[in-house]
Design an enzyme around this catalytic site. Structure first.
Site, PDB file in Angstrom:
ATOM      1  N   ASP A  80       3.206  29.261  10.917  1.00 12.89           N
ATOM      2  CA  ASP A  80       2.847  28.882  12.287  1.00 12.89           C
ATOM      3  C   ASP A  80       4.043  29.070  13.229  1.00 12.89           C
ATOM      4  O   ASP A  80       3.898  29.001  14.449  1.00 12.89           O
ATOM      5  CB  ASP A  80       2.414  27.410  12.330  1.00 12.89           C
ATOM      6  CG  ASP A  80       0.916  27.274  12.584  1.00 12.89           C
ATOM      7  OD1 ASP A  80       0.285  28.283  12.954  1.00 12.89           O
ATOM      8  OD2 ASP A  80       0.391  26.157  12.407  1.00 12.89           O
ATOM      9  N   LYS A 129      -9.632  30.595   9.489  1.00 20.06           N
ATOM     10  CA  LYS A 129      -8.346  31.119   9.010  1.00 20.06           C
ATOM     11  C   LYS A 129      -8.436  31.505   7.542  1.00 20.06           C
ATOM     12  O   LYS A 129      -7.883  32.516   7.111  1.00 20.06           O
ATOM     13  CB  LYS A 129      -7.244  30.070   9.228  1.00 20.06           C
ATOM     14  CG  LYS A 129      -6.902  29.878  10.711  1.00 20.06           C
ATOM     15  CD  LYS A 129      -6.013  28.667  10.961  1.00 20.06           C
ATOM     16  CE  LYS A 129      -5.777  28.473  12.457  1.00 20.06           C
ATOM     17  NZ  LYS A 129      -4.986  27.282  12.781  1.00 20.06           N
ATOM     18  N   GLN A 163      -2.928  22.146   9.644  1.00 18.60           N
ATOM     19  CA  GLN A 163      -3.717  22.175  10.879  1.00 18.60           C
ATOM     20  C   GLN A 163      -3.366  20.963  11.752  1.00 18.60           C
ATOM     21  O   GLN A 163      -3.483  19.815  11.315  1.00 18.60           O
ATOM     22  CB  GLN A 163      -5.220  22.188  10.542  1.00 18.60           C
ATOM     23  CG  GLN A 163      -6.118  22.333  11.749  1.00 18.60           C
ATOM     24  CD  GLN A 163      -5.949  23.678  12.479  1.00 18.60           C
ATOM     25  OE1 GLN A 163      -5.791  24.720  11.857  1.00 18.60           O
ATOM     26  NE2 GLN A 163      -5.955  23.646  13.804  1.00 18.60           N
TER      27      GLN A 163
END
Ligand code: NAD
Length: 281
Positions: A117, A50, A94
């Protein structure tokens, strides 16, 4: 007939080029903060990818790597700092978080305008209401790959296997939103006749995390099959779909790896850019 391969890498690189072109015209540099807790190798590898993607498209990455022993309040204080940092447009924690850490509380701590997200309850609420907001990356990536290959969702029967808040449920909402206009069924581990449901699908999405769950018998000939599953085996990553049998009768199929995974990563960049534009305009 052999299914058309829906190439997530190809579509993701087109999306990345689009993002890079827009970023290069901005008079500021968008910023993405990544927060990685503990030493899970898969999480490390995801975050590395990412960050690399972000840098490739001109998004600045702010990385925070923390031990699994970090107390909840310290992690929350880090999030508060990132919320207050004007150079940070997106915050990605994460998941899953290790040990006793409360992931829900951490996700809820993120400023919804930086929730790239799309998992904050505020953004999920906007999704339920059909209002503009940051959408979860994996479902967005699935819509994007279907769109790229001209696979019509309007009027299509879509069956989703898996009802998680990360994939199945938001995807069901996004596909049934005005504009996508699909008729959606969500199945799960308590579904009595999975086979009976999946064979009805024009578009079948497998997001169960169960290797080989979907075989050719589950798929209507000509259907598009989207394999979200990621299962680690001695032979590498495999999906939830038995690719070798399904590819023979489906109309289209995403491979694993190289299907939904790259799309998820690309949509994180799209979300970071949207968050930056919304915050800085
Ligand atoms: P989860 O464990 O939270 O949810 C799994 C869902 O599948 C549950 O709703 C469960 O009821 C259902 N399920 C499990 N076994 C089933 C069965 N035998 N029959 C019918 N339904 C069944 O998982 P998740 O976070 O939604 O992830 C699902 C899979 O997708 C995992 O393999 C995960 O690694 C993968 N994933 C991939 C990406 C990507 O970018 N490619 C992103 C997110 C998740």
């Amino acid at each position: 007939m052999t299914a058309q391969i829906l190439d997530g890498k190809l579509v993701a690189s087109a999306v990345k080029e689009e993002v890079a072109a827009v970023v290069s015209q901005l008079d500021y540099v968008p910023g993405l903060a990544t927060v990685l807790v503990g030493d899970d190798p898969a999480s490390h590898s995801y975050v590395r990818g990412k960050r690399r993607d972000a840098e490739q498209v001109g998004i600045r990455s702010f990385h925070h790597e923390l031990p699994a022993t970090i107390p909840q309040d310290e992690l929350e204080a880090l999030i508060d700092g990132l919320n207050a940092n004007d150079e940070v447009d997106g915050i990605l924690v994460q998941l899953p978080l290790p040990g006793e850490l409360d992931s829900e509380a951490i996700v809820e701590r993120i400023d919804p305008s930086k929730d790239v997200d799309g998992l904050h309850p505020f953004n999920l609420g906007l999704l339920v209401l059909g209002k503009k907001g940051l959408r979860p990356c994996t479902p967005s990536g699935i819509l994007r790959i279907l769109d790229h290959y001209g696979i019509e969702t309007a009027g299509a029967r879509v069956v989703i296997v898996g009802r998680s808040f990360l994939v199945g449920r938001p995807l069901a909402l996004m596909l049934s939103e005005r504009g996508a206009d699909a008729t959606v069924t969500v199945t799960h581990s308590r579904t009595e006749d999975l086979h009976g449901e999946t064979t009805d699908a024009d578009i079948l999405v497998a997001a169960a995390g169960a290797r080989g769950l979907i075989t050719a018998e589950h798929v209507k000939p000509g259907a598009a099959v989207i394999d979200v599953g990621i299962n680690r085996t001695d032979d590498g990553l495999v999906g939830d779909v038995d690719f070798d049998s399904v590819v023979e009768s489906a109309g289209a199929i995403t491979p694993v790896p190289g299907g939904v995974g790259p799309m998820t990563r690309a949509m994180l960049l799209v979300n970071t850019l949207s968050a930056a534009k919304a915050r800085r305009s």
